[in-house]
Design an enzyme around this catalytic site. Sequence first.
Site, PDB file in Angstrom:
ATOM      1  N   THR A  55       2.819  22.498  -8.261  1.00  0.00           N
ATOM      2  CA  THR A  55       3.720  23.762  -7.948  1.00  0.00           C
ATOM      3  C   THR A  55       3.559  24.676  -6.383  1.00  0.00           C
ATOM      4  O   THR A  55       2.165  24.599  -6.222  1.00  0.00           O
ATOM      5  CB  THR A  55       4.062  24.553  -8.420  1.00  0.00           C
ATOM      6  OG1 THR A  55       5.087  25.382  -8.154  1.00  0.00           O
ATOM      7  CG2 THR A  55       3.219  25.301  -9.268  1.00  0.00           C
ATOM      8  N   SER A  86       2.690  33.655 -12.156  1.00  0.00           N
ATOM      9  CA  SER A  86       2.860  33.888 -12.907  1.00  0.00           C
ATOM     10  C   SER A  86       1.659  32.942 -14.500  1.00  0.00           C
ATOM     11  O   SER A  86       1.112  32.371 -13.676  1.00  0.00           O
ATOM     12  CB  SER A  86       4.030  33.347 -13.302  1.00  0.00           C
ATOM     13  OG  SER A  86       4.202  31.864 -13.149  1.00  0.00           O
ATOM     14  N   TYR A 112       2.953  30.601 -15.724  1.00  0.00           N
ATOM     15  CA  TYR A 112       2.994  29.072 -15.604  1.00  0.00           C
ATOM     16  C   TYR A 112       2.466  28.298 -14.153  1.00  0.00           C
ATOM     17  O   TYR A 112       1.293  27.658 -14.944  1.00  0.00           O
ATOM     18  CB  TYR A 112       4.783  28.860 -15.456  1.00  0.00           C
ATOM     19  CG  TYR A 112       5.006  27.838 -14.555  1.00  0.00           C
ATOM     20  CD1 TYR A 112       4.585  26.648 -15.087  1.00  0.00           C
ATOM     21  CD2 TYR A 112       5.069  28.329 -13.696  1.00  0.00           C
ATOM     22  CE1 TYR A 112       5.066  25.296 -14.443  1.00  0.00           C
ATOM     23  CE2 TYR A 112       5.746  26.833 -12.327  1.00  0.00           C
ATOM     24  CZ  TYR A 112       5.117  25.398 -12.591  1.00  0.00           C
ATOM     25  OH  TYR A 112       5.557  24.170 -12.642  1.00  0.00           O
ATOM     26  N   HIS A 113       2.734  29.411 -13.177  1.00  0.00           N
ATOM     27  CA  HIS A 113       1.846  29.222 -12.063  1.00  0.00           C
ATOM     28  C   HIS A 113       0.672  28.775 -12.317  1.00  0.00           C
ATOM     29  O   HIS A 113      -0.133  28.125 -11.566  1.00  0.00           O
ATOM     30  CB  HIS A 113       2.262  29.514 -11.248  1.00  0.00           C
ATOM     31  CG  HIS A 113       4.148  30.187 -10.383  1.00  0.00           C
ATOM     32  ND1 HIS A 113       4.756  29.987 -10.653  1.00  0.00           N
ATOM     33  CD2 HIS A 113       4.653  28.666  -9.446  1.00  0.00           C
ATOM     34  CE1 HIS A 113       6.294  30.279 -10.471  1.00  0.00           C
ATOM     35  NE2 HIS A 113       5.676  28.538  -9.463  1.00  0.00           N
ATOM     36  N   LYS A 127      -0.521  26.011 -13.631  1.00  0.00           N
ATOM     37  CA  LYS A 127      -0.710  24.672 -12.821  1.00  0.00           C
ATOM     38  C   LYS A 127      -1.614  24.392 -11.633  1.00  0.00           C
ATOM     39  O   LYS A 127      -2.658  23.334 -11.588  1.00  0.00           O
ATOM     40  CB  LYS A 127       0.784  24.566 -12.261  1.00  0.00           C
ATOM     41  CG  LYS A 127       1.758  24.775 -13.090  1.00  0.00           C
ATOM     42  CD  LYS A 127       2.444  23.272 -13.422  1.00  0.00           C
ATOM     43  CE  LYS A 127       2.488  22.828 -12.373  1.00  0.00           C
ATOM     44  NZ  LYS A 127       3.236  20.893 -13.604  1.00  0.00           N
TER      45      LYS A 127
HETATM   46  N1  USQ Z   1      15.603  34.814  -7.786  1.00  0.00           N
HETATM   47  C1  USQ Z   1      16.083  35.251  -7.458  1.00  0.00           C
HETATM   48  N2  USQ Z   1      16.940  35.481  -8.139  1.00  0.00           N
HETATM   49  C2  USQ Z   1      17.161  34.758  -9.369  1.00  0.00           C
HETATM   50  C3  USQ Z   1      16.440  33.842  -9.840  1.00  0.00           C
HETATM   51  C4  USQ Z   1      15.705  33.458  -8.463  1.00  0.00           C
HETATM   52  O1  USQ Z   1      16.204  36.054  -6.061  1.00  0.00           O
HETATM   53  O2  USQ Z   1      18.354  34.656  -9.400  1.00  0.00           O
HETATM   54  C5  USQ Z   1      13.663  34.689  -6.936  1.00  0.00           C
HETATM   55  C6  USQ Z   1      12.498  34.649  -7.436  1.00  0.00           C
HETATM   56  O3  USQ Z   1      12.378  35.889  -7.899  1.00  0.00           O
HETATM   57  C7  USQ Z   1      11.801  34.241  -6.711  1.00  0.00           C
HETATM   58  C8  USQ Z   1      12.794  32.774  -6.148  1.00  0.00           C
HETATM   59  O4  USQ Z   1      13.600  32.868  -6.235  1.00  0.00           O
HETATM   60  O5  USQ Z   1      10.909  34.668  -5.423  1.00  0.00           O
HETATM   61  C9  USQ Z   1      12.732  31.642  -6.577  1.00  0.00           C
HETATM   62  O6  USQ Z   1      12.741  31.778  -7.646  1.00  0.00           O
HETATM   63  P1  USQ Z   1      12.686  30.585  -8.716  1.00  0.00           P
HETATM   64  O7  USQ Z   1      13.435  30.461 -10.579  1.00  0.00           O
HETATM   65  O8  USQ Z   1      14.094  29.645  -7.931  1.00  0.00           O
HETATM   66  O9  USQ Z   1      11.883  29.574  -8.955  1.00  0.00           O
HETATM   67  P2  USQ Z   1      10.148  29.742  -9.800  1.00  0.00           P
HETATM   68  O10 USQ Z   1      10.233  31.226 -10.548  1.00  0.00           O
HETATM   69  O11 USQ Z   1       9.199  29.739  -8.573  1.00  0.00           O
HETATM   70  O12 USQ Z   1       9.975  28.428 -10.143  1.00  0.00           O
HETATM   71  C10 USQ Z   1      10.482  27.270 -10.046  1.00  0.00           C
HETATM   72  C11 USQ Z   1      10.616  25.647 -11.190  1.00  0.00           C
HETATM   73  C12 USQ Z   1       8.836  25.526 -11.393  1.00  0.00           C
HETATM   74  C13 USQ Z   1       8.413  25.471  -9.992  1.00  0.00           C
HETATM   75  C14 USQ Z   1       8.721  25.889  -9.014  1.00  0.00           C
HETATM   76  C15 USQ Z   1       7.910  26.340  -7.278  1.00  0.00           C
HETATM   77  O13 USQ Z   1      10.858  26.773 -12.083  1.00  0.00           O
HETATM   78  O14 USQ Z   1       9.199  24.882 -12.363  1.00  0.00           O
HETATM   79  O15 USQ Z   1       6.780  24.829  -9.769  1.00  0.00           O
HETATM   80  O16 USQ Z   1      10.335  26.780  -8.676  1.00  0.00           O
HETATM   81  S1  USQ Z   1       7.367  27.740  -6.402  1.00  0.00           S
HETATM   82  O17 USQ Z   1       8.983  28.475  -6.605  1.00  0.00           O
HETATM   83  O18 USQ Z   1       7.291  26.613  -5.223  1.00  0.00           O
HETATM   84  O19 USQ Z   1       6.402  27.603  -7.524  1.00  0.00           O
END
Ligand code: USQ
Length: 395
Positions: A158, A193, A195-196, A199
């Site tokens: 990730t 997190s 989770y991260h 990874k």
């Molecule tokens: N966010 C909002 N509002 C929401 C949901 C999320 O502003 O309702 C923000 C979060 O705070 C974050 C961003 O949007 O800054 C992305 O959040 P997300 O829930 O889409 O992604 P994340 O929790 O980071 O995790 C997801 C996948 C995970 C993958 C990751 C890639 O669930 O499996 O590893 O995306 S990354 O984000 O590049 O680490």
Amino acid sequence: MKHVLILGGDGYLGWPTAMHFSARGWRVTVVDNYFRRNACTELDTGMLYPTPTLPERARIWYEKTGHDIKVVIGDLADPAFMRSLFDERLRYDQAIEPGYSGLPDAIVHYAEQPSAPYSVMDYRRADITLTNNLRVTNNLMWAVRDFCPQTPIVKLGTMGEYGTPNIDIEEGWLDIEHKGRRDRFLFPRQASSIYHTSKIMDTDLLWFGVRTWGLTVTDLMQGPVYGVATDESAIDERLNTLFNYDEIFGTLINRFVTQAVIGYPLTVYGQGGQTRGYLDIRDTLQCVWLSVTQPPPAGELRIFNQVMETFSVNELAKLTQRVGRSLGHDVVIDHIDNPRKEAEAHYYNPTYQGLIELGVEPHYLTEDSLAALFAIVEKHRHTIRREVIFRGVKW
Ligand code: USQ
């Protein structure tokens, strides 16, 4: 016929990947313990539509295409179960029918707890995340070392492993000059997190396996994925991958579209300057396919940043609002207190050339592609549950 073993084959990406390889003439075995489905039931997250069980999906796929996808249900965190997949003589579970074991030509490893909010909800979920993700990766590493050290592993990583550093993010590696000497290291990681962080740890495990036993690994540092529709799911809508829009398992774009459809103010966390690299689910399939069919040289750890373009949360909220309004939805943007500990205004400049050089042709996020996602969600609007959209899991 080449054989791919897909670990975590029931998940958001696992099932579409299984169909993608099967449609291209590969023998496919999917393995899953239904972790995601069970966690969704336990946490009462709801899903946009019900998805058939894995054997049922495989049956529908066979009926429609004549291609057989073999299904094995079991817990890959159990080392004996993992090893039995590679050697028929170790079969101890009736769930593995004779003929299912065997040495694969490639392994795709998705079998991890994938949600950041889930991993910080409470101690129990943090422990489940670490235990599952690290044990499955360790079990896989040892099984490959013992039974088929030449078989390339494609592991889903990730982008969140890198965090949001104040320098450009390279593809996996950083050349460092220190006191007149140079060396190459994994790019610094600083996840936000459990989770991260798990990874990061499993990248380190496999990097150890590469250095020590000459394993061959591709680590795909993926950003948040959006969408449902793939070439294969178009065959029958029962083949659609699962779709979460809740706070725990739903990812941002899928959530925003769902919120827009039911008139729920878009949940921008904090200032909304959080920038990430996003990709269409069809591009995940291209990336994994090309990573398997064009493996790195034996004994290498190859790392790609698996994103196609970057957006801030605010940009995505505005795009969702514009497309939603053009479709007749009353879309309002809300800024709510950020439940997460993360930078809300930061530098973000990742490199993502490797997969393009391998041949990926990106599907960029456009008003049209977002409208296509709206159409799928609108079809199921009556199933959407408002109460699961925000429940306030805090870091
Ligand atoms: N966010 C909002 N509002 C929401 C949901 C999320 O502003 O309702 C923000 C979060 O705070 C974050 C961003 O949007 O800054 C992305 O959040 P997300 O829930 O889409 O992604 P994340 O929790 O980071 O995790 C997801 C996948 C995970 C993958 C990751 C890639 O669930 O499996 O590893 O995306 S990354 O984000 O590049 O680490």
